[in-house]
Design a protein around this motif. Structure first.
Motif, PDB file in Angstrom:
ATOM      1  N   GLU A  20       0.873  -1.167   0.000  1.00  0.00           N
ATOM      2  CA  GLU A  20       0.000   0.000   0.000  1.00  0.00           C
ATOM      3  C   GLU A  20       0.908   1.213   0.000  1.00  0.00           C
ATOM      4  O   GLU A  20       1.814   1.316   0.829  1.00  0.00           O
ATOM      5  N   THR A  21       0.703   2.119  -0.934  1.00  0.00           N
ATOM      6  CA  THR A  21       1.545   3.298  -1.044  1.00  0.00           C
ATOM      7  C   THR A  21       0.685   4.515  -1.355  1.00  0.00           C
ATOM      8  O   THR A  21      -0.381   4.396  -1.953  1.00  0.00           O
ATOM      9  N   THR A  22       1.144   5.680  -0.935  1.00  0.00           N
ATOM     10  CA  THR A  22       0.457   6.941  -1.213  1.00  0.00           C
ATOM     11  C   THR A  22       1.282   7.705  -2.230  1.00  0.00           C
ATOM     12  O   THR A  22       2.491   7.866  -2.073  1.00  0.00           O
ATOM     13  N   ALA A  31      -1.304   8.170 -11.263  1.00  0.00           N
ATOM     14  CA  ALA A  31      -0.980   7.477 -10.013  1.00  0.00           C
ATOM     15  C   ALA A  31      -0.628   6.016 -10.288  1.00  0.00           C
ATOM     16  O   ALA A  31       0.318   5.474  -9.708  1.00  0.00           O
ATOM     17  N   ARG A  32      -1.370   5.362 -11.177  1.00  0.00           N
ATOM     18  CA  ARG A  32      -1.070   3.973 -11.546  1.00  0.00           C
ATOM     19  C   ARG A  32       0.318   3.863 -12.167  1.00  0.00           C
ATOM     20  O   ARG A  32       1.100   2.973 -11.835  1.00  0.00           O
ATOM     21  N   GLU A  33       0.633   4.774 -13.080  1.00  0.00           N
ATOM     22  CA  GLU A  33       1.937   4.752 -13.752  1.00  0.00           C
ATOM     23  C   GLU A  33       3.076   4.956 -12.756  1.00  0.00           C
ATOM     24  O   GLU A  33       4.101   4.279 -12.826  1.00  0.00           O
ATOM     25  N   HIS A  34       2.888   5.882 -11.804  1.00  0.00           N
ATOM     26  CA  HIS A  34       3.914   6.119 -10.788  1.00  0.00           C
ATOM     27  C   HIS A  34       4.096   4.892  -9.902  1.00  0.00           C
ATOM     28  O   HIS A  34       5.224   4.564  -9.514  1.00  0.00           O
ATOM     29  N   ALA A  35       2.996   4.207  -9.574  1.00  0.00           N
ATOM     30  CA  ALA A  35       3.089   2.999  -8.749  1.00  0.00           C
ATOM     31  C   ALA A  35       3.885   1.916  -9.478  1.00  0.00           C
ATOM     32  O   ALA A  35       4.766   1.281  -8.888  1.00  0.00           O
ATOM     33  N   PHE A  36       3.572   1.691 -10.751  1.00  0.00           N
ATOM     34  CA  PHE A  36       4.336   0.714 -11.536  1.00  0.00           C
ATOM     35  C   PHE A  36       5.819   1.084 -11.566  1.00  0.00           C
ATOM     36  O   PHE A  36       6.691   0.233 -11.393  1.00  0.00           O
ATOM     37  N   SER A  37       6.101   2.349 -11.788  1.00  0.00           N
ATOM     38  CA  SER A  37       7.475   2.826 -11.885  1.00  0.00           C
ATOM     39  C   SER A  37       8.229   2.645 -10.570  1.00  0.00           C
ATOM     40  O   SER A  37       9.357   2.143 -10.555  1.00  0.00           O
ATOM     41  N   GLN A  38       7.613   3.047  -9.456  1.00  0.00           N
ATOM     42  CA  GLN A  38       8.266   2.934  -8.149  1.00  0.00           C
ATOM     43  C   GLN A  38       8.537   1.485  -7.768  1.00  0.00           C
ATOM     44  O   GLN A  38       9.637   1.132  -7.363  1.00  0.00           O
ATOM     45  N   LEU A  39       7.524   0.646  -7.866  1.00  0.00           N
ATOM     46  CA  LEU A  39       7.693  -0.758  -7.481  1.00  0.00           C
ATOM     47  C   LEU A  39       8.682  -1.470  -8.394  1.00  0.00           C
ATOM     48  O   LEU A  39       9.473  -2.293  -7.940  1.00  0.00           O
ATOM     49  N   GLY A  40       8.619  -1.161  -9.673  1.00  0.00           N
ATOM     50  CA  GLY A  40       9.538  -1.780 -10.617  1.00  0.00           C
ATOM     51  C   GLY A  40      10.980  -1.445 -10.311  1.00  0.00           C
ATOM     52  O   GLY A  40      11.853  -2.322 -10.327  1.00  0.00           O
ATOM     53  N   SER A  41      11.250  -0.193  -9.991  1.00  0.00           N
ATOM     54  CA  SER A  41      12.630   0.199  -9.726  1.00  0.00           C
ATOM     55  C   SER A  41      13.103  -0.268  -8.351  1.00  0.00           C
ATOM     56  O   SER A  41      14.260  -0.658  -8.191  1.00  0.00           O
TER      57      SER A  41
END
Length: 58
Positions: A20-22, A31-41
């Motif tokens: 769970e992230t904010t 927001a979805r794109e940022h979540a994919f980017s953060q978790l991926g990296s």
């Protein structure tokens, strides 16, 4: 900008891990794109290994 809470799970070595992230973003799609980017990296994941279950505006 609005804040969105993104929840879901991703594939890890021990099975699936929940998260769970904010995220501050302009809209739900960003927001979805940022979540994919953060978790991926952070975890070395591809988008197919990440399952976003819910994106909720704060």
């Amino acid at each position: 900008m609005s804040q969105f809470t993104v929840t879901g799970q991703f594939e890890s070595r021990d099975g699936h891990a929940e998260f769970e992230t904010t995220i501050d973003a302009e809209n739900e799609d960003v927001a979805r794109e940022h979540a994919f980017s953060q978790l991926g990296s952070q975890h070395g994941l591809k988008r197919t290994q990440i399952d976003l279950e819910e994106v909720v505006a704060q």
